[in-house]
Structure formats: structure tokens, C-alpha cells
Design a protein around this motif. Sequence first.
Motif, PDB file in Angstrom:
ATOM      1  N   VAL A  78     -25.324 -13.634 -12.863  1.00 16.52           N
ATOM      2  CA  VAL A  78     -25.505 -14.626 -11.691  1.00 16.52           C
ATOM      3  C   VAL A  78     -25.821 -16.048 -12.154  1.00 16.52           C
ATOM      4  CG1 VAL A  78     -26.301 -14.988  -9.335  1.00 16.52           C
ATOM      5  CG2 VAL A  78     -25.759 -12.793 -10.063  1.00 16.52           C
ATOM      6  N   THR A  79     -24.974 -16.988 -11.780  1.00 20.26           N
ATOM      7  CA  THR A  79     -25.347 -18.340 -11.910  1.00 20.26           C
ATOM      8  C   THR A  79     -25.417 -19.245 -10.694  1.00 20.26           C
ATOM      9  OG1 THR A  79     -23.071 -19.098 -12.109  1.00 20.26           O
ATOM     10  CG2 THR A  79     -23.856 -18.280 -13.984  1.00 20.26           C
ATOM     11  N   ASN A  80     -25.844 -20.380 -10.911  1.00 24.01           N
ATOM     12  CA  ASN A  80     -25.932 -21.299  -9.651  1.00 24.01           C
ATOM     13  C   ASN A  80     -24.885 -22.221  -9.376  1.00 24.01           C
ATOM     14  OD1 ASN A  80     -26.233 -23.406 -11.745  1.00 24.01           O
ATOM     15  ND2 ASN A  80     -27.774 -24.326 -10.928  1.00 24.01           N
ATOM     16  N   ILE A  81     -23.587 -21.744 -10.010  1.00 21.96           N
ATOM     17  CA  ILE A  81     -22.393 -22.586  -9.649  1.00 21.96           C
ATOM     18  C   ILE A  81     -21.559 -21.531  -8.894  1.00 21.96           C
ATOM     19  CG2 ILE A  81     -20.395 -23.606 -10.818  1.00 21.96           C
ATOM     20  CD1 ILE A  81     -22.262 -23.920 -13.436  1.00 21.96           C
ATOM     21  N   TYR A  82     -20.739 -22.522  -7.962  1.00 18.31           N
ATOM     22  CA  TYR A  82     -19.841 -21.737  -6.905  1.00 18.31           C
ATOM     23  C   TYR A  82     -18.312 -21.728  -7.957  1.00 18.31           C
ATOM     24  CZ  TYR A  82     -17.893 -20.291  -2.368  1.00 18.31           C
ATOM     25  OH  TYR A  82     -16.911 -19.593  -1.421  1.00 18.31           O
ATOM     26  N   ASP A  83     -18.242 -20.724  -8.527  1.00 19.43           N
ATOM     27  CA  ASP A  83     -16.707 -20.849  -9.171  1.00 19.43           C
ATOM     28  C   ASP A  83     -15.825 -20.192  -8.466  1.00 19.43           C
ATOM     29  OD1 ASP A  83     -17.687 -18.334  -9.561  1.00 19.43           O
ATOM     30  OD2 ASP A  83     -18.160 -18.484 -11.622  1.00 19.43           O
ATOM     31  N   LEU A  84     -14.637 -19.924  -9.236  1.00 21.69           N
ATOM     32  CA  LEU A  84     -13.369 -19.063  -8.684  1.00 21.69           C
ATOM     33  C   LEU A  84     -13.660 -17.655  -8.246  1.00 21.69           C
ATOM     34  CD1 LEU A  84     -10.579 -20.765 -10.705  1.00 21.69           C
ATOM     35  CD2 LEU A  84     -11.202 -21.306  -8.388  1.00 21.69           C
ATOM     36  N   ASN A  85     -14.608 -17.118  -9.359  1.00 20.63           N
ATOM     37  CA  ASN A  85     -15.002 -15.651  -9.171  1.00 20.63           C
ATOM     38  C   ASN A  85     -15.858 -15.689  -7.648  1.00 20.63           C
ATOM     39  OD1 ASN A  85     -14.009 -14.464 -11.215  1.00 20.63           O
ATOM     40  ND2 ASN A  85     -15.529 -15.194 -12.547  1.00 20.63           N
ATOM     41  N   THR A  86     -16.549 -16.590  -7.303  1.00 22.07           N
ATOM     42  CA  THR A  86     -17.494 -16.581  -6.034  1.00 22.07           C
ATOM     43  C   THR A  86     -16.582 -16.947  -4.950  1.00 22.07           C
ATOM     44  OG1 THR A  86     -19.245 -17.985  -7.334  1.00 22.07           O
ATOM     45  CG2 THR A  86     -19.638 -17.886  -5.082  1.00 22.07           C
ATOM     46  N   ARG A  87     -15.392 -17.488  -5.048  1.00 22.70           N
ATOM     47  CA  ARG A  87     -14.682 -17.757  -4.124  1.00 22.70           C
ATOM     48  C   ARG A  87     -13.894 -16.294  -3.809  1.00 22.70           C
ATOM     49  NH1 ARG A  87      -8.852 -19.362  -3.799  1.00 22.70           N
ATOM     50  NH2 ARG A  87      -8.514 -20.704  -1.951  1.00 22.70           N
ATOM     51  N   LYS A  88     -13.317 -15.848  -5.063  1.00 23.04           N
ATOM     52  CA  LYS A  88     -12.578 -14.606  -4.721  1.00 23.04           C
ATOM     53  C   LYS A  88     -13.640 -13.517  -3.835  1.00 23.04           C
ATOM     54  CE  LYS A  88     -10.292 -10.964  -7.306  1.00 23.04           C
ATOM     55  NZ  LYS A  88      -9.920 -10.355  -8.666  1.00 23.04           N
ATOM     56  N   ALA A  89     -15.027 -13.564  -4.119  1.00 19.35           N
ATOM     57  CA  ALA A  89     -15.783 -12.615  -3.602  1.00 19.35           C
ATOM     58  C   ALA A  89     -16.065 -12.932  -2.025  1.00 19.35           C
ATOM     59  CB  ALA A  89     -17.097 -12.697  -4.170  1.00 19.35           C
ATOM     60  N   ILE A  90     -15.990 -14.174  -1.757  1.00 15.60           N
ATOM     61  CA  ILE A  90     -16.196 -14.696  -0.382  1.00 15.60           C
ATOM     62  C   ILE A  90     -14.809 -14.436   0.336  1.00 15.60           C
ATOM     63  CG2 ILE A  90     -16.167 -16.845   0.995  1.00 15.60           C
ATOM     64  CD1 ILE A  90     -18.953 -16.186   0.270  1.00 15.60           C
TER      65      ILE A  90
END
Length: 238
Positions: A78-90
Motif C-alpha cells: 500500500v503506497t500513498n499514491i492514488y494510481d490506476l489500481n486505486t481507481r479500479k478498486a474505487i
Amino acid sequence: MKKKALAILGASIFLSTAGVQESFAYSSVEVKTEGGTNSTTVETPASINSYSVGSYGKGVTKLKEDLKSLGYYMFPVVTNIYDLNTRKAIKSFQADYGLKADGIAGPDTLNMISHALLNKTILEDAQNYIGTPYLWGGSTPDGFDSSGFVCFLLDKYGVYNYRVSSAVLFKQGNPLEKDDLRPGDLVFFNLGPTGKVDHVGFYVGDDKFISSVSTGISIQELDSIFWETKFAGARRIY
């Protein structure tokens, strides 16, 4: 350059170099126990929060940890960057909870995540009462009926502070289709001859629910022949 502003009831961190604002509100959540009421401070998203691809900071780290806890962020680090994987999860979370699946973690999404996390805690606690005997009208660990068990846990975590019947609970919150059920939602049944709602339980996922039945608190199969024919509907009250 980093500026920090603190208030008694809230805190905001302004990252001027990135042009990204992370805001957090702190609130006290009371959890009722047999020994009294314990108060704990929890971090919840402030209403102005909105995270999207490119955002970074402590708020993004917490968001990703929360998504991981709920089973939506599947990566080990878990990093502190909102990346494409975070977007996909959201987007996946938003689709599951009937929100606009735009991949942006705005106030409605962050609020629903906090609700899902509390529901997860309630269901984990519910497991501790498996085997507690059925007692008509009961709403304590000495014995529960179905609505007594649900109201006991909702009251314990400050969600709903009334001891009411299954029929009254059936009028609360928003109705759901079976396919839209998520852990913590309430499922209702008609068991008696009147055709009225008279039984309730917590949906736990995988077509199962936990409730107080004649043999006590246990996990039941929602799609079993008995329960499927008695199913009256579902509601999301939190």
C-alpha cells in the motif's frame, strides 16, 4: 513547503507543492460494552475530500488500506499514491454500492466506505454471539429474538438506538434487490401465517445471513428452500 492547520474537532493538511489538499475530521464513536460505554476517536473523511488519480498523501494511504480491508484493493503493498489500481478498486466499490462508478473518491464514496467498514466490524462482533439461545422478546446476550439481536448490535455501535420489531426495521433505510445485498445489510422474512414481516438478520455475504433462530444465533443459507420461500425483502439502513 508544508503547512499544517489543526482545530479541536478537525484537522487539515495542505500540501502546497502538489496542489493537493487532504482533509480529515475526527469524531468520537461510542461502543457499548457490558462494562459500560467506551469512547474512541476515529479518523473519517471530511466532506470536502476528493481523491483521484495523481492525489497522494496520508489520506490516500488510509483510503487504500480501507479498500484492502474491504477486499477491493488486492495488491500487497500500500503506497500513498492514488494510481490506476486505486481507481479500479474505487470503481468496483462504487458499482457494488450503487454509486456513480467514476473512479473518483469523493464525499459520497468516502462516506459509504466508512459505513462498509463499520458494518464489517458489526458482523465480526456478531460472530461472538453464535450459540446464544433464542428468547422471544430478548435483546441481551442472555437471549435474543431476531430483531432483538439486530437492534442490540446496531445500538452497540451507535447506528440505530431503538429496540423495535422486524416490521418496523423493514420500514427504515433504503430497499434493495437481492443481487444488490452487501455485508451488513438487513434481510427480512415472513415466517408466520399473517404474511407480515416478522424476522430479520444481517447479511454476511456469499448468500448467507446471521440471525437468531429457534436454535439460537447461527449463520443461515439465504437461498435454502426454507428461507428463500420466506424472503420478504432487504434494506440498507446504514
